[in-house]
Design an enzyme around this catalytic site. Sequence first.
Site, short mmCIF file in Angstrom:
data_model
loop_
_atom_site.label_atom_id
_atom_site.label_comp_id
_atom_site.label_asym_id
_atom_site.label_seq_id
_atom_site.Cartn_x
_atom_site.Cartn_y
_atom_site.Cartn_z
N GLU A 60 0.83 -1.21 0.00
CA GLU A 60 0.00 0.00 0.00
C GLU A 60 0.86 1.25 0.00
OE1 GLU A 60 -0.44 -2.65 1.87
OE2 GLU A 60 -2.30 -3.43 1.05
N HIS A 129 -11.79 -6.07 8.02
CA HIS A 129 -12.48 -5.78 6.76
C HIS A 129 -13.70 -4.90 7.02
CE1 HIS A 129 -10.19 -9.42 5.91
NE2 HIS A 129 -10.22 -9.10 4.64
C1 TPP Z 1 -2.04 -5.01 4.21
C2 TPP Z 1 -3.00 -5.85 3.42
N1 TPP Z 1 -3.23 -5.55 2.12
C3 TPP Z 1 -4.12 -6.27 1.41
C4 TPP Z 1 -4.79 -7.34 1.98
C5 TPP Z 1 -5.82 -8.14 1.16
N2 TPP Z 1 -5.33 -9.49 0.85
C6 TPP Z 1 -5.62 -10.55 1.64
S1 TPP Z 1 -4.87 -11.95 1.14
C7 TPP Z 1 -4.16 -11.18 -0.18
C8 TPP Z 1 -3.28 -11.96 -1.10
C9 TPP Z 1 -2.09 -12.58 -0.40
O1 TPP Z 1 -1.32 -13.34 -1.28
P1 TPP Z 1 -0.04 -14.14 -0.81
O2 TPP Z 1 0.79 -13.32 0.11
O3 TPP Z 1 0.63 -14.67 -2.01
O4 TPP Z 1 -0.60 -15.35 0.08
P2 TPP Z 1 -1.60 -16.53 -0.34
O5 TPP Z 1 -2.98 -16.04 -0.07
O6 TPP Z 1 -1.37 -16.86 -1.76
O7 TPP Z 1 -1.28 -17.69 0.56
C10 TPP Z 1 -4.52 -9.82 -0.21
C11 TPP Z 1 -4.10 -8.85 -1.23
C12 TPP Z 1 -4.51 -7.61 3.33
N3 TPP Z 1 -5.10 -8.64 3.98
N4 TPP Z 1 -3.62 -6.87 4.03
#
Ligand code: TPP
Lengths: 337, 410
Positions: A60, A129
């Site tokens: 972000e 959320h």
């Molecule tokens: C600071 C923040 N930004 C955005 C999100 C929204 N979000 C939740 S999971 C996710 C994707 C995460 O991907 P990754 O780190 O590859 O882990 P995976 O879910 O594939 O195990 C996002 C963008 C969040 N939870 N926290």
Amino acid sequence: MARMTMIEAVRSAMDVSMGRDEDVVVFGEDVGYFGGVFRCTQGLQAKYGKTRCFDAPISESGIVGTAIGMAAYGLKPCVEIQFADYMYPAYDQLTQEAARIRYRSNGDFTCPIVVRMPTGGGIFGGQTHSQSPEALFTHVCGLKVIVPSNPYDAKGLLISAIEDPDPVMFLEPKRLYNGPFDGHHERPVTPWSKHELGDVPEGHYSIPIGKAEIRRKGSALTVIAYGTMVHVALAAVEETGIDAEVIDLRSLLPLDLETIVQSVTKTGRCVVVHEATLTSGFGGELVALVQEHCFYHLEAPVVRVTGWDTPYPHAQEWDYFPGPARVGRALTEAMEA
Amino acid sequence: MDEFSRLSLHVPEPAVRPGDQPDFSNVKIPKAGSVPRPEVDVEPETIRDLAYSIIRVLNREGEAVGPWAGLLSDEELLSGLRHMMQLRAFDARMLMAQRQGKTSFYMQHLGEEAVSCAFRRALRKGDMNFPTYRQAGLLIADDYPMVEMMNQIFSNERDPCHGRQLPVMYTSKEHGFFTISGNLATQYVQAVGWAMASAIKNDTGIAAGWIGDGSTAESDFHSSLVFASTYKAPVILNIVNNQWAISTFQGIARGGSGTFAARGLGFGIPALRVDGNDYLAVYAVARWAAERARRNLGPTLIEYVTYRVGAHSTSDDPSAYRPKTESEAWPLGDPVLRLKKHLILRGAWSEERHAQAEAEIMDAVIQAQKEAESHGTLHAGGRPSVRDIFEGVYAEMPPHIRRQRQKAGY
Ligand SMILES: Cc1ncc(C[n+]2csc(CCOP(=O)(O)OP(=O)(O)O)c2C)c(N)n1
């Protein structure tokens, strides 16, 4: 004129703006190919190409920081923070940087960025959320803060935000994305397609930032609300039968003080409603302004209805989220005082 | 003519999209057993290759080969297989429970079971994980009661988090599982802090941080590397590269760097890549890193190369952004099937025993679910009290919150 949900209206605002102005770029987590987790940017990459609408890394601070740099170059970035709860890593870029660039450079550099984010609760999103962080932005001079309550406003205000020469925080109540919500979670949300404010012009129009709208005329009491709480307030007014005037602020910073003062001067009573936590919330500012400007017209203390001073709980969210019953009690209290 | 042509922006794109033929030809997979196993006190600069290769133990035939093999007994491997099967059965039931409206949300581990289940075996009591939402295997493999996990998911009257946390956001100090944050990457740097504290107090516990490929883009990831390398913190920094961050492919977070593991190199942190679908390889590498940490040799960065077979969460539809059959094309196979094959080859297991174990495990999961549901689900039966909203904000409830609790009628 077409019927649109708030999601479609937000998308249409970006579409219209990108079509009119090549300097408008849109990016954020999952916004490119997929069109965002709420689908607000769906189709924009296909239409405008991947260098004008693209996926950002999950950073972000990186999203807002690069938007500031692009703005310094002359672009008009409109970025998405996936949920308002995730803007905290970008807070330094927003508050110390975006908000002050014009002031500290004496206008040499400016920061015409828009930071969009879904806010608020009512979707079982738990602590991370469901937050309503508007007071964190209204405390920062140099930002503008907008919270629309319907598709028509969302489109007109977002277009204004994108055309605005300064940084604008655009908070989208996710509970209103698909339809107005009267605060009764056991009742289905009426879709925007059945609501006059779902009537949205397809092309360009704008709504001035800083102008409130009176959603219901009344003479007994003034309710000040914004976002989802406008609809909850309207439901409470209907259920109590009190002849209240309901003001939808639409823009928290700059604030339409005139409309507030005129209304409270007329009614003599005031209830402020927001979802965010009570202590140091934006409601405190509103109450202070009302007592500064309307003290001699007040017939009762101003009452606030807000979320509690706790993190947003998951399972008990309907006891956290102010509903028509809680707002109704406050209306009665203000009438009886 | 200017010698430079005009600039253009590079935006990485995955090789294929829905409708295309899945293609993993760009994932270079070395032969099982081919990557050397250095001493734990190795100079990080001398093993830079390990950040670009993939450590594998199980080969296609199901044999365990090479210098990272031979660390686990039949019995340990059988319990490992059970853990993974249990996690898979647990996911299947909870996914269904979410569809039935018994909880608001669920996140499954399908295809990634080996990572957390095998890693847990390398830890000891007193060590601490700082997990994200896809490491429930750490709890399962530590025999944390499934009923407790389900109580948390159902937000019922026995929910250890009193309904205040999102489903799957478990917490257990006792089981070395730090409370999960919904904000990505925040826990990673906290893991480094916990490890530094253990060192400050001349203690023996080590910490493990967990992050997904997408979340390595967060600033907290980079702060973690700075602190871990500066203070040589006894921490294992785990990156689970499951190829996708919601709809965004791993190339968006990785950019031009060769691999996620390679991010450790600039910090002088030993960095290894491992086949995340190979229980034996995950355990071997985790044990290597744990030994380094315990010997006070500092941090290790591990990238687990795996694939997220299921949706990101119950709110996600992966067919909108990747080919439907992509998971079948994933070249590193299924962790459960691979370990099963290996155990059968060793003569320690059979198809019949596997089928029987599957039924037993599902039975145990269903029993646990029945018990948990008897304490309520999100929308029915016993639920946490509204009073619980107000508890635990501070150690002692301040008067303003007490007033609000009373106003709410509790
Ligand atoms: C600071 C923040 N930004 C955005 C999100 C929204 N979000 C939740 S999971 C996710 C994707 C995460 O991907 P990754 O780190 O590859 O882990 P995976 O879910 O594939 O195990 C996002 C963008 C969040 N939870 N926290």
